[in-house]
Design an enzyme around this catalytic site. Structure first.
Site, PDB file in Angstrom:
ATOM      1  N   ARG A  34       0.774  -1.090   0.001  1.00 28.18           N
ATOM      2  CA  ARG A  34       0.022   0.199  -0.098  1.00 28.18           C
ATOM      3  C   ARG A  34       0.785   1.220  -0.015  1.00 28.18           C
ATOM      4  O   ARG A  34       1.773   1.431   0.588  1.00 28.18           O
ATOM      5  CB  ARG A  34      -0.992   0.090   1.134  1.00 28.18           C
ATOM      6  CG  ARG A  34      -2.121  -1.068   1.249  1.00 28.18           C
ATOM      7  CD  ARG A  34      -3.304  -0.887   1.954  1.00 28.18           C
ATOM      8  NE  ARG A  34      -4.145  -1.818   1.525  1.00 28.18           N
ATOM      9  CZ  ARG A  34      -5.148  -1.912   0.690  1.00 28.18           C
ATOM     10  NH1 ARG A  34      -5.366  -0.935  -0.080  1.00 28.18           N
ATOM     11  NH2 ARG A  34      -6.025  -2.978   0.479  1.00 28.18           N
ATOM     12  N   HIS A 110       7.610   1.053 -10.779  1.00 30.74           N
ATOM     13  CA  HIS A 110       6.306   0.826  -9.916  1.00 30.74           C
ATOM     14  C   HIS A 110       5.185   1.228 -10.780  1.00 30.74           C
ATOM     15  O   HIS A 110       5.179   2.253 -11.379  1.00 30.74           O
ATOM     16  CB  HIS A 110       6.408   1.384  -8.468  1.00 30.74           C
ATOM     17  CG  HIS A 110       6.655   2.628  -8.586  1.00 30.74           C
ATOM     18  ND1 HIS A 110       7.839   3.490  -8.864  1.00 30.74           N
ATOM     19  CD2 HIS A 110       5.744   3.826  -8.566  1.00 30.74           C
ATOM     20  CE1 HIS A 110       7.586   4.633  -8.911  1.00 30.74           C
ATOM     21  NE2 HIS A 110       6.497   4.911  -8.662  1.00 30.74           N
ATOM     22  N   HIS A 112       1.187   2.372  -9.977  1.00 28.96           N
ATOM     23  CA  HIS A 112       0.144   2.518  -9.029  1.00 28.96           C
ATOM     24  C   HIS A 112      -1.035   2.007  -9.508  1.00 28.96           C
ATOM     25  O   HIS A 112      -1.553   1.876 -10.667  1.00 28.96           O
ATOM     26  CB  HIS A 112       0.024   4.202  -9.041  1.00 28.96           C
ATOM     27  CG  HIS A 112       0.973   4.869  -8.668  1.00 28.96           C
ATOM     28  ND1 HIS A 112       1.311   5.413  -7.236  1.00 28.96           N
ATOM     29  CD2 HIS A 112       2.434   5.276  -8.986  1.00 28.96           C
ATOM     30  CE1 HIS A 112       2.367   6.174  -7.208  1.00 28.96           C
ATOM     31  NE2 HIS A 112       3.061   5.896  -8.314  1.00 28.96           N
TER      32      HIS A 112
END
Ligand code: AMP
Length: 126
Positions: A34, A110, A112
């Site tokens: 998270r 990464h 999201h």
């Protein structure tokens, strides 16, 4: 020019266990956790375990098993959150901020996953 990966970036430290994280999913090739500053009710980051700075770096140099493992992990997270279209979920936005113009703060690939509310148009001025 070769890709330049900084092994001291925050996500590298998370992968080495030096910084805690709120794990959603861990697989052989990916870690999902998270976001520390969520911008939607569900805000999860999914990173490959390999040292790649960007999606283009990953696409150029990762092995097929890493690529499949990472992409499958993205799908698995969407399913875990119940937002995937296969489960008739309400959908999500997947973002990969990249480099200077993409305003990438952490130089480890990464994506999201933002979900849990209506997210509006992709860019505010379009
Ligand atoms: P960006 O590189 O701009 O795509 O975004 C980096 C994201 O990482 C931001 O949304 C931050 O809130 C998030 N972030 C930074 N440090 C951490 C951390 N230690 N744990 C979880 N998320 C983080």
């Amino acid at each position: 020019m070769a890709y330049n990966y900084d092994p001291e970036n925050i996500f590298a430290k998370i992968l080495r266990g030096e910084i805690p994280n709120d794990t959603v999913l861990e697989t052989e090739h990916a870690l999902a956790f998270r976001d520390i500053a969520p911008q939607a009710p569900n805000h999860v980051l999914i990173i490959p375990k390999g040292a790649y700075v960007s999606f283009d770096h990953f696409a150029a140099e990762a092995g097929a098993d890493e690529i499949v493992g990472y992409i499958r992990a993205v799908g698995a997270v969407c399913k875990m959150l119940g937002v995937d279209l296969g489960s008739d979920g309400d959908g999500y936005r997947m973002i990969a901020n990249t480099g200077k113009n993409g305003v990438q703060d952490v130089p480890h690939l990464h994506v999201h996953i933002l979900a849990g509310k209506f997210l509006g148009r992709m860019l505010p001025n379009i």
